[in-house]
Design a protein around this motif. Structure first.
Motif, short mmCIF file in Angstrom:
data_model
loop_
_atom_site.label_atom_id
_atom_site.label_comp_id
_atom_site.label_asym_id
_atom_site.label_seq_id
_atom_site.Cartn_x
_atom_site.Cartn_y
_atom_site.Cartn_z
N ALA A 1 0.82 -1.21 0.00
CA ALA A 1 0.00 0.00 0.00
C ALA A 1 0.85 1.26 0.00
N GLU A 2 1.99 1.24 0.72
CA GLU A 2 2.81 2.45 0.79
C GLU A 2 3.39 2.81 -0.56
N ARG A 3 3.95 1.81 -1.26
CA ARG A 3 4.53 2.10 -2.58
C ARG A 3 3.44 2.53 -3.56
N LEU A 4 2.28 1.90 -3.48
CA LEU A 4 1.17 2.29 -4.36
C LEU A 4 0.76 3.73 -4.08
N LYS A 5 0.77 4.13 -2.81
CA LYS A 5 0.46 5.52 -2.46
C LYS A 5 1.51 6.46 -3.05
N PHE A 6 2.79 6.05 -3.00
CA PHE A 6 3.86 6.87 -3.57
C PHE A 6 3.69 7.03 -5.09
N ILE A 7 3.14 6.00 -5.74
CA ILE A 7 2.82 6.12 -7.16
C ILE A 7 1.69 7.12 -7.36
N ALA A 8 0.64 6.96 -6.57
CA ALA A 8 -0.55 7.79 -6.73
C ALA A 8 -0.27 9.26 -6.47
N ASP A 9 0.59 9.57 -5.50
CA ASP A 9 0.81 10.98 -5.17
C ASP A 9 2.02 11.59 -5.88
N GLY A 10 2.67 10.82 -6.77
CA GLY A 10 3.76 11.35 -7.56
C GLY A 10 5.13 11.29 -6.93
N THR A 11 5.21 10.83 -5.67
CA THR A 11 6.51 10.74 -5.01
C THR A 11 7.45 9.79 -5.75
N LEU A 12 6.91 8.66 -6.20
CA LEU A 12 7.76 7.69 -6.90
C LEU A 12 8.22 8.24 -8.25
N HIS A 13 7.34 8.97 -8.93
CA HIS A 13 7.75 9.60 -10.18
C HIS A 13 8.96 10.51 -9.93
N PHE A 14 8.88 11.32 -8.89
CA PHE A 14 9.99 12.23 -8.59
C PHE A 14 11.25 11.47 -8.22
N SER A 15 11.10 10.37 -7.48
CA SER A 15 12.28 9.60 -7.06
C SER A 15 13.02 9.03 -8.26
N PHE A 16 12.29 8.68 -9.34
CA PHE A 16 12.92 8.14 -10.54
C PHE A 16 13.40 9.23 -11.49
N ASN A 17 12.65 10.31 -11.58
CA ASN A 17 12.86 11.26 -12.67
C ASN A 17 13.21 12.68 -12.24
N GLY A 18 13.29 12.92 -10.92
CA GLY A 18 13.58 14.26 -10.46
C GLY A 18 12.50 15.23 -10.90
N PHE A 19 12.90 16.41 -11.31
CA PHE A 19 11.94 17.44 -11.68
C PHE A 19 11.40 17.27 -13.11
N LYS A 20 11.89 16.25 -13.80
CA LYS A 20 11.45 16.01 -15.18
C LYS A 20 10.12 15.27 -15.18
N LYS A 21 9.13 15.83 -15.88
CA LYS A 21 7.80 15.20 -15.89
C LYS A 21 7.63 14.22 -17.06
N ILE A 22 8.03 14.60 -18.23
CA ILE A 22 7.82 13.75 -19.42
C ILE A 22 9.04 12.85 -19.61
N VAL A 23 8.84 11.55 -19.48
CA VAL A 23 9.94 10.57 -19.49
C VAL A 23 10.07 9.96 -20.87
N THR A 24 11.09 10.40 -21.61
CA THR A 24 11.32 9.86 -22.95
C THR A 24 12.72 9.28 -23.11
N ASP A 25 13.58 9.42 -22.11
CA ASP A 25 14.94 8.88 -22.24
C ASP A 25 15.24 7.88 -21.14
#
Length: 341
Positions: free
Chosen positions: A317-341
């Motif tokens: 549930a915790e990791r799923l929450k991090f996906i839902a609230d964007g925390t995991l996106h930031f952890s992988f991609n920093g301030f970059k929103k559109i992931v193409t590389d």
């Protein structure tokens, strides 16, 4: 530590400590896509970690909705990206075309009335597939040493610890994927496994079962190439043919347009700008990668580079929450929103 890394670490820490309150407005985006493979009873789970149980799948669907996300069909994504103030969405996808998707996953999706997508690799229903990745995982856990040769070069791996087993798995996997054609890839697979007992054929969906699933409006059938190959290693012509032939054969069998595509493996080593352009040329309206990230309005101009989150039984549930609230996106991609590389 560089100034940029210091800012990243401090921001990530603030996102985690705020329980997603700070990250949600900036990095939750429009929604996210989940990537699954197999759905099997817990007693039949594979060693690769690529399966979830039917009970877990039901929990996942319920949890996504409890987080306030609407589970939608993949066909709806491009239009949702254009809308303002629309309800956040999630899309559920399953790769390859395993028989258990019908036997164990479909009843759960039906019960929950949740749309889903199956990206079919055509060699599965054509019965020409050898599930080498899962077989390789089984092999490194069943032996204390693996040896094989290829083009006069000898390969040997000692498997006396969990770390050694995973290192061997990754090295052999890379060796197989570093192939410039289906012929070369099959030659390497044959050499790796020729001295070891072969598993039974892939438990794959038949064409009849794919037709059955496609007749339900909950299910979208997408393409996943003819032979599940690392497209970036191939010539542009061969990579395009893998996409086009997959699309054409699927459409001929289900008598419906096939508009969606998933790149096999999906990292930047297997698909990048060239493959994104080829997917558009092949006639797909949207394609998904193996990069991890949420989806934003800006993805409307990058529809052939849509990220997905791989989910396994260990995803709680915790990791799923991090996906839902964007925390995991930031952890992988920093301030970059559109992931193409």
């Amino acid at each position: 530590m560089s100034a940029a890394n210091f800012i990243y670490q401090k921001t990530l820490g603030a996102f985690v400590k705020s329980n997603g309150i700070l990250s949600r407005p900036f990095f939750a985006g429009k929604g996210f896509i989940i990537c699954l493979h197999r759905v099997l009873p817990a007693s039949s789970a594979d060693k690769s970690g690529m399966s979830v149980s039917p009970e877990y799948l039901e929990w996942l669907l319920q949890s996504i909705r409890q987080f306030g996300f609407e589970i939608i069909a993949v066909n709806e994504v491009p239009e949702r990206l254009k809308q303002h103030n629309s309800k956040p969405f999630a899309v559920i996808t399953l790769d390859d075309g395993w028989k258990d998707n019908l036997e164990y996953a479909y009843p759960v999706f039906k019960k929950q009335q949740a749309p889903f997508t199956i990206y079919v690799t055509n060699c599965f229903p054509n019965k020409t597939a050898f599930n080498w990745a899962e077989t390789l995982m089984q092999l490194v856990f069943a032996h204390t040493q693996i040896q094989f040769s290829y083009q006069a070069q000898e390969f040997a791996y000692s498997l006396h610890s969990s770390e050694a087993r995973m290192n061997a798995y990754n090295a052999i996997r890379y060796f197989i994927l570093d192939s410039k054609s289906v012929v070369v890839m099959n030659e390497k697979i044959e050499q790796v496994f020729k001295h070891y007992e072969q598993p039974p054929p892939c438990a794959a969906l038949s064409w009849k079962e794919i037709q059955e699933l496609s007749s339900d409006s909950l299910c979208t059938i997408g393409a996943h190439t003819q032979n599940h190959v690392p497209l970036a290693k191939f010539t542009a012509e061969d990579a395009l043919q893998e996409m086009v032939h997959s699309k054409q054969e699927l459409e001929a069998n289900i008598q419906l347009p096939v508009q969606h595509f998933a790149y096999p493996f999906g990292s930047k080593n297997e698909c990048s700008v060239r493959e994104f352009e080829l997917a558009a040329q092949a006639g797909f309206s949207m394609s998904v990668t193996g990069r991890q990230g949420n989806i934003f309005s800006g993805n409307a101009t990058a529809l052939h580079a849509i990220p997905r989150y791989p989910i396994g039984e260990a995803t709680g549930a915790e990791r799923l929450k991090f996906i839902a609230d964007g925390t995991l996106h930031f952890s992988f991609n920093g301030f970059k929103k559109i992931v193409t590389d």
